[in-house]
Design a protein around this motif. Sequence first.
Motif, PDB file in Angstrom:
ATOM      1  N   ALA A  49      39.946 -33.701   9.292  1.00  0.00           N
ATOM      2  CA  ALA A  49      39.456 -32.326   9.152  1.00  0.00           C
ATOM      3  C   ALA A  49      40.587 -31.419   8.671  1.00  0.00           C
ATOM      4  O   ALA A  49      40.384 -30.572   7.796  1.00  0.00           O
ATOM      5  N   ALA A  50      41.771 -31.627   9.221  1.00  0.00           N
ATOM      6  CA  ALA A  50      42.932 -30.835   8.814  1.00  0.00           C
ATOM      7  C   ALA A  50      43.254 -31.088   7.340  1.00  0.00           C
ATOM      8  O   ALA A  50      43.449 -30.146   6.569  1.00  0.00           O
ATOM      9  N   ALA A  51      43.278 -32.348   6.947  1.00  0.00           N
ATOM     10  CA  ALA A  51      43.597 -32.687   5.555  1.00  0.00           C
ATOM     11  C   ALA A  51      42.549 -32.134   4.595  1.00  0.00           C
ATOM     12  O   ALA A  51      42.892 -31.594   3.534  1.00  0.00           O
ATOM     13  N   ARG A  52      41.295 -32.229   4.957  1.00  0.00           N
ATOM     14  CA  ARG A  52      40.218 -31.765   4.069  1.00  0.00           C
ATOM     15  C   ARG A  52      40.153 -30.248   3.969  1.00  0.00           C
ATOM     16  O   ARG A  52      39.648 -29.707   2.988  1.00  0.00           O
ATOM     17  N   SER A  53      40.650 -29.561   4.986  1.00  0.00           N
ATOM     18  CA  SER A  53      40.580 -28.099   4.989  1.00  0.00           C
ATOM     19  C   SER A  53      41.884 -27.441   4.547  1.00  0.00           C
ATOM     20  O   SER A  53      41.899 -26.256   4.232  1.00  0.00           O
ATOM     21  N   GLY A  54      42.979 -28.193   4.562  1.00  0.00           N
ATOM     22  CA  GLY A  54      44.274 -27.622   4.217  1.00  0.00           C
ATOM     23  C   GLY A  54      44.918 -26.857   5.360  1.00  0.00           C
ATOM     24  O   GLY A  54      45.825 -26.056   5.159  1.00  0.00           O
ATOM     25  N   VAL A  55      44.452 -27.113   6.575  1.00  0.00           N
ATOM     26  CA  VAL A  55      44.957 -26.457   7.779  1.00  0.00           C
ATOM     27  C   VAL A  55      45.581 -27.544   8.655  1.00  0.00           C
ATOM     28  O   VAL A  55      45.040 -28.636   8.747  1.00  0.00           O
ATOM     29  N   SER A  56      46.696 -27.249   9.297  1.00  0.00           N
ATOM     30  CA  SER A  56      47.328 -28.254  10.163  1.00  0.00           C
ATOM     31  C   SER A  56      46.443 -28.537  11.382  1.00  0.00           C
ATOM     32  O   SER A  56      45.654 -27.688  11.808  1.00  0.00           O
ATOM     33  N   ALA A  57      46.603 -29.715  11.950  1.00  0.00           N
ATOM     34  CA  ALA A  57      45.841 -30.086  13.146  1.00  0.00           C
ATOM     35  C   ALA A  57      46.120 -29.111  14.283  1.00  0.00           C
ATOM     36  O   ALA A  57      45.215 -28.747  15.043  1.00  0.00           O
ATOM     37  N   LYS A  58      47.373 -28.659  14.384  1.00  0.00           N
ATOM     38  CA  LYS A  58      47.733 -27.694  15.423  1.00  0.00           C
ATOM     39  C   LYS A  58      46.929 -26.403  15.250  1.00  0.00           C
ATOM     40  O   LYS A  58      46.425 -25.834  16.219  1.00  0.00           O
ATOM     41  N   MET A  59      46.807 -25.939  14.004  1.00  0.00           N
ATOM     42  CA  MET A  59      46.051 -24.712  13.751  1.00  0.00           C
ATOM     43  C   MET A  59      44.550 -24.926  13.962  1.00  0.00           C
ATOM     44  O   MET A  59      43.859 -24.012  14.403  1.00  0.00           O
ATOM     45  N   VAL A  60      44.055 -26.110  13.661  1.00  0.00           N
ATOM     46  CA  VAL A  60      42.643 -26.403  13.929  1.00  0.00           C
ATOM     47  C   VAL A  60      42.366 -26.207  15.421  1.00  0.00           C
ATOM     48  O   VAL A  60      41.411 -25.524  15.808  1.00  0.00           O
ATOM     49  N   ARG A  61      43.232 -26.788  16.273  1.00  0.00           N
ATOM     50  CA  ARG A  61      43.060 -26.638  17.725  1.00  0.00           C
ATOM     51  C   ARG A  61      43.187 -25.164  18.129  1.00  0.00           C
ATOM     52  O   ARG A  61      42.444 -24.674  18.979  1.00  0.00           O
ATOM     53  N   HIS A  62      44.139 -24.469  17.514  1.00  0.00           N
ATOM     54  CA  HIS A  62      44.354 -23.046  17.821  1.00  0.00           C
ATOM     55  C   HIS A  62      43.119 -22.218  17.470  1.00  0.00           C
ATOM     56  O   HIS A  62      42.681 -21.380  18.264  1.00  0.00           O
ATOM     57  N   TYR A  63      42.551 -22.449  16.297  1.00  0.00           N
ATOM     58  CA  TYR A  63      41.363 -21.706  15.884  1.00  0.00           C
ATOM     59  C   TYR A  63      40.197 -21.989  16.821  1.00  0.00           C
ATOM     60  O   TYR A  63      39.403 -21.110  17.125  1.00  0.00           O
TER      61      TYR A  63
END
Length: 145
Positions: free
Chosen positions: A22-36
Amino acid sequence: MASPPDTTARPPGGWPVHIGQAAARSGVSAKMVRHYETLGLLAPVARTDSGYRLYTEADVHTLRFIKRARDLGFSMADIGELVGLWHDQGRSSAQVRQIAQRQLQALEERIAQLQAMARSLQGLTACCHGDDRPDCPILDDLAGL
């Protein structure tokens, strides 16, 4: 003879995906995915029996939306409002425009501040000889002399 893999179990594109994908496909780091997700910008996602998060195509689309809004300098609060409005089919575009205009005004003010800073530094560097002498108008200005 082995039977072919069941392709009907998962939609094309291999959804849902784990956080790294999900992080790779969105261009967002995994850490930021969890943060969001923690901030509520992304709805809580499904989890496997072992606790791994599973992200849908819609979740990744929301992550891209958040990333684009961050790239435009929107605050997290504004992004929260924009995500809510994006998902609200009964929204009025006036609400969205108001948020965007507020951000545009903030950016224009910041640009003006940066331009004033650049002019000040241009003046200071023009006054500095940049040689072996110890006197320096840049340091004098920073010191308030």
